[in-house]
Design an enzyme around this catalytic site. Structure first.
Site, short mmCIF file in Angstrom:
data_model
loop_
_atom_site.label_atom_id
_atom_site.label_comp_id
_atom_site.label_asym_id
_atom_site.label_seq_id
_atom_site.Cartn_x
_atom_site.Cartn_y
_atom_site.Cartn_z
N CYS D 35 0.82 -1.21 0.00
CA CYS D 35 0.00 0.00 0.00
C CYS D 35 0.86 1.26 0.00
CB CYS D 35 -0.90 0.04 1.21
SG CYS D 35 -1.98 -1.36 1.26
N CYS D 104 -3.35 7.12 5.07
CA CYS D 104 -2.43 6.04 4.71
C CYS D 104 -1.03 6.27 5.28
CB CYS D 104 -2.38 5.86 3.21
SG CYS D 104 -1.97 7.36 2.36
#
Ligand code: PLP
Ligand code: PLP
Lengths: 130, 395, 395, 130
Positions: D35, D104
């Site tokens: 990610c 994130c």
């Protein structure tokens, strides 16, 4: 880049043979003000020749230049010669017309033709007497 | 020869200040706002500053401004994007008959996609009746788009009243303010609209840039798909110099608007009054008072617009016409037809749009050179001859 | 500090000659090409001269060039316009997996409108196999669009071979040449394509302008509806300064292309060879030889692209990355994934795109400053620590 | 207009407490290289306080700055105080984070928390002896 050729501009700025002929031998009208261009041609005939040609035009620059050019091309020609003037030959003499102007403004040859037809049918009606 | 540009509705020159603001972005500061380095940072900063300037011009929040490539793009984006975003709700769209082609033809494309259009009429001054808007609304109406003012006749529409109606009915309301933003006061909150188009080249800013203001919460589909520039609503590398120029033009328009309007209105009225007093058989088009400050539009009887334009040009004067012969499509202006001008009279259309650099001398020059031009063309016109004969016959 | 811009795929600076060509059109020569007066004539002349210059760059006829507002607009116009114009024939469209977002997302919009897409894979070098194109064609295929070269990995696609196949099958073939036109030879007749996109800001021309070449006879629906500019195929007042700049940039690109390519190829190879010799665990992406002359792209293991970019920027070096963190959408480049790079490795993407002003000293500077940056980030990276432990453990 | 605040840049350029603690009392890992961001925190605990905090981070500028800031905020705090560090408070200390980076890259507080949980569960396993 101007829209029109120099020749068109020259005829537009200095149109030849503008006017009416009071006692014309033939009159021809073509076009329609609703569509944008309308021309009336007046002719005087002498010895089967166009002795005089005049016009009045309502319309754009191309329409006025076309009328002027047609009048100049026609003057002095025999009726037969004059009837051979086509929109194409007028456009060529004018060193081209914009594509979109070709059809709607290039009515001069037709109007002249109508004037000649008018003369011929009047002559016929009078029984060929002159 | 004197050079007089009175065709500001077609496009305006750049203000020197606008050009100066743009120049650095044609040079050293050439980066892409998407880039993560100093060049990108500088470009991003410039775009966001311009966004704030444009937002201030129309009383909006900066985040609600989307930069586009032109007024035409803004209108295509608005009409197609708003309709497509709501097509599950309905497929009916309402326009006026005097929208700019970029709105009208976008709506024609919607028709191909199964939408239905209602085109509202205007009165003889070019005004849309808000009652007609109310009557046109249906359960499946998803969009109303009414032009703020049409540049050809200058009439300013009752946008506020129309907005009250669309708001009651919960229908999205777009206005094409390309001819008004930067020229007359445009405040999205006061107007009450939901979406508004504007363009740089109408108020001394650059070509190749426009903006769409979309009120927060209003859904719109992108017209240009691709990268996620402009919050994902308009893809493509930003045209930084043009955006910067638009911002600067917006700032200048805001700070000098009152003076500009006063100047333009004076010159306009000098022409609106002067021309009919010097030329017979001339009709003023558009609203007598409630019109754009720089717009003086007429129809001159018995002659055709293009030939007037060409003769004026030979005298150094640049203007426009809504005649069929002057349009590339060879159709008389749909706007003139919509205000009830006949096709024949529309042929004599002539449109003066004044600019902030126009002077009283420019107007006087036009008032001097145009009457002989009209005269000359009328002397050539079979329609005028006919009219003269008939009126003499009538006496 | 040294300033080194190696991000030419994002956007290029204007050449001084291009800027000089544009300046008059930001000043006196501000007219609208639709206008019938001297100002309009001058603008029309400028646009047509630029059209001829762009046509010459790609070996096309000038009438086949449509000016647009960007590469993105050209691609949206092509994909949507070509598909919609032929939807009666069929609704199947073929693309590669490494198209630019402006092609890919346009095709996604087509999907919403009932079209079906086939996305062709590429090999590990990013090459589309023409056989895959042949296999993908169906009776209802109306459009194939394959990028000429992708700016991220630089691989040049076998467009000629693909064109032979589409021509046999009578399917319209579009290529996105935004990264190639003006950079490497692009001749529409040699390539054999039907429609081709290009953009100014990729070869030292202005932002805010692109072009679409459409072979005569190929039908396309407008993307921007409105006036009848560009032959009725792209509405909106023309962005004259940008169009003029695009024309000039095209002329310069054509006349200096061979020298530019030689220069760029040398620098690129210096970097392509130099970097892996100074940094371990670096992968070159894209085709080893058959790639854009200015493209040197890598993935550096164990670290992430944005942090490399930021540290390089602090040393004056501007580059790009296809890592998830550097994209506004926070997704790793679909191009890197398509060539088979893992999501983890794609995070270490770093893309150098050289320009005609780049120098060997610029490259050497990068080769000097990047290794310590990679080192520093690896010292911080838990992935690198793990790798070291494991490889020690393995001994 | 830089993407990051000056504070973020300062922590990114000069991150505090980078490294590993060989004999850490607790280790916490958060995120995933797939990610884009991954952080490992190491803590040393003394008298219920974070005596030392170190980290290793794979990720973007924000991720590195967040890690550095968390390590600095945590050091010297009691476990209870340290567990009150949230992504929001870290972002505030950093004078803001770009909207799209908030979720994130802002994993530092979680990673630290995991390290503390790791310490607590180890301690429990050892039966509270120390
Ligand atoms: C009211 C209005 N809308 C839209 C436009 C379209 O603007 P552009 O041709 O700059 O795209 C114009 C242009 O004059 C306009 O007057
Ligand atoms: C191959 C390709 N196509 C299209 C585009 C889109 O161009 P723009 O962002 O200028 O609209 C780019 C931009 O870099 C590109 O590289």
């Amino acid at each position: 880049m101007p829209v029109y050729s120099e020749k068109v501009m020259e005829h537009f700025m200095n149109p030849r043979n503008v006017g009416e002929i009071e006692d014309a031998d033939g009159v021809g009208e073509e076009g329609n003000p609703v569509c944008g261009d309308m021309m009336t041609f007046y002719i005087k005939v002498k010895d089967n020749r166009l002795d005089d040609v005049k016009f009045k035009t309502f319309g754009c620059g191309a329409a006025i230049a076309v009328s002027s050019m047609v009048s100049e091309m026609a003057k002095g020609k025999t009726l037969e010669e004059a009837m051979k003037i086509t929109p194409r030959s007028v456009a060529n003499e004018l060193e081209g017309l914009p594509k979109n102007k070709f059809h709607c403004s290039n009515l001069g040859a037709q109007a002249l033709n109508k004037a000649i037809q008018d003369y011929l049918s009047k002559k016929k009606a009078k029984g060929g007497k002159e | 020869m004197r050079k007089v540009y009175l065709d500001h509705a077609s496009t305006t020159p750049l203000l020197p200040e606008v050009r100066e603001a743009m120049i650095p972005f044609l040079g050293e500061t050439f980066g892409n706002p998407s880039s993560l380095h100093d060049w990108g940072d500088a470009a991003r900063e410039a775009v966001e500053a311009a966004r704030a300037q444009v937002a201030q011009l129309i009383g909006a929040n900066a985040e609600e401004i989307i930069f586009t490539g032109s007024g035409t793009e803004s209108n295509n984006f608005a009409i197609k994007g708003l309709a497509l975003a709501q097509q599950n709700k309905g497929k009916h769209v309402v326009l006026s008959a005097i929208e700019h082609f970029s709105v009208l033809q976008s709506a024609r494309t919607l028709e191909k996609w199964g939408f239905e259009l209602s085109l509202l009429p205007v009165d003889k001054y070019g005004v849309v009746d808000p009652k007609d808007v109310r009557k046109s609304l249906r359960k499946d109406t998803v969009l109303v788009s009414i032009i703020h003012a049409n540049g050809e006749v200058g009439t300013i529409e009752p946008i506020q009243e129309i907005a009250r109606i669309t708001r009651e009915s919960n229908v999205v309301f777009h206005t094409d303010a390309v001819a008004t933003a930067g020229t007359i006061p445009v405040d999205v909150k006061e107007l009450g609209v939901d979406v508004l188009s504007l363009a740089g080249n109408q108020f001394y800013g650059p070509k190749g840039v426009g903006a769409l203001w979309v009120r927060k919460g209003v859904r719109i589909m992108p017209l240009l798909d691709g990268g996620v520039q402009e919050g994902g609503r308009r893809a493509g590398t930003e045209n930084i110099p043009a955006i910067v120029g638009l911002g600067k033009a917006a700032e200048l328009a805001k700070s000098t608007m009152a003076a500009r309007i006063e100047h333009l209105t004076q010159l306009r009225d000098r022409l609106l009054n002067g021309l009919p007093s010097r030329i017979d058989h001339v009709v003023v088009t558009g609203h007598p008072q409630n019109r754009l400050p720089g717009n003086a539009s007429f129809c001159v009887e018995f002659i055709e617009g293009e030939s007037m334009l060409m003769l004026l040009n030979s005298q150094g004067v640049a203007v426009s016409s809504g005649s069929a012969c002057t349009s590339r499509a060879l159709k008389a202006s749909h706007v003139l037809i919509a205000v009830g001008i006949s096709h024949e009279l529309a042929q004599g259309s002539i449109l003066f749009t004044l600019g902030i650099d126009s002077t009283p001398e420019d107007i006087d020059y036009v008032l001097e050179v145009l009457p002989p031009i009209v005269d000359r063309l009328r002397q050539m016109s079979p329609l005028y001859a006919k009219f003269i004969k008939e009126s003499k016959g009538g006496k």
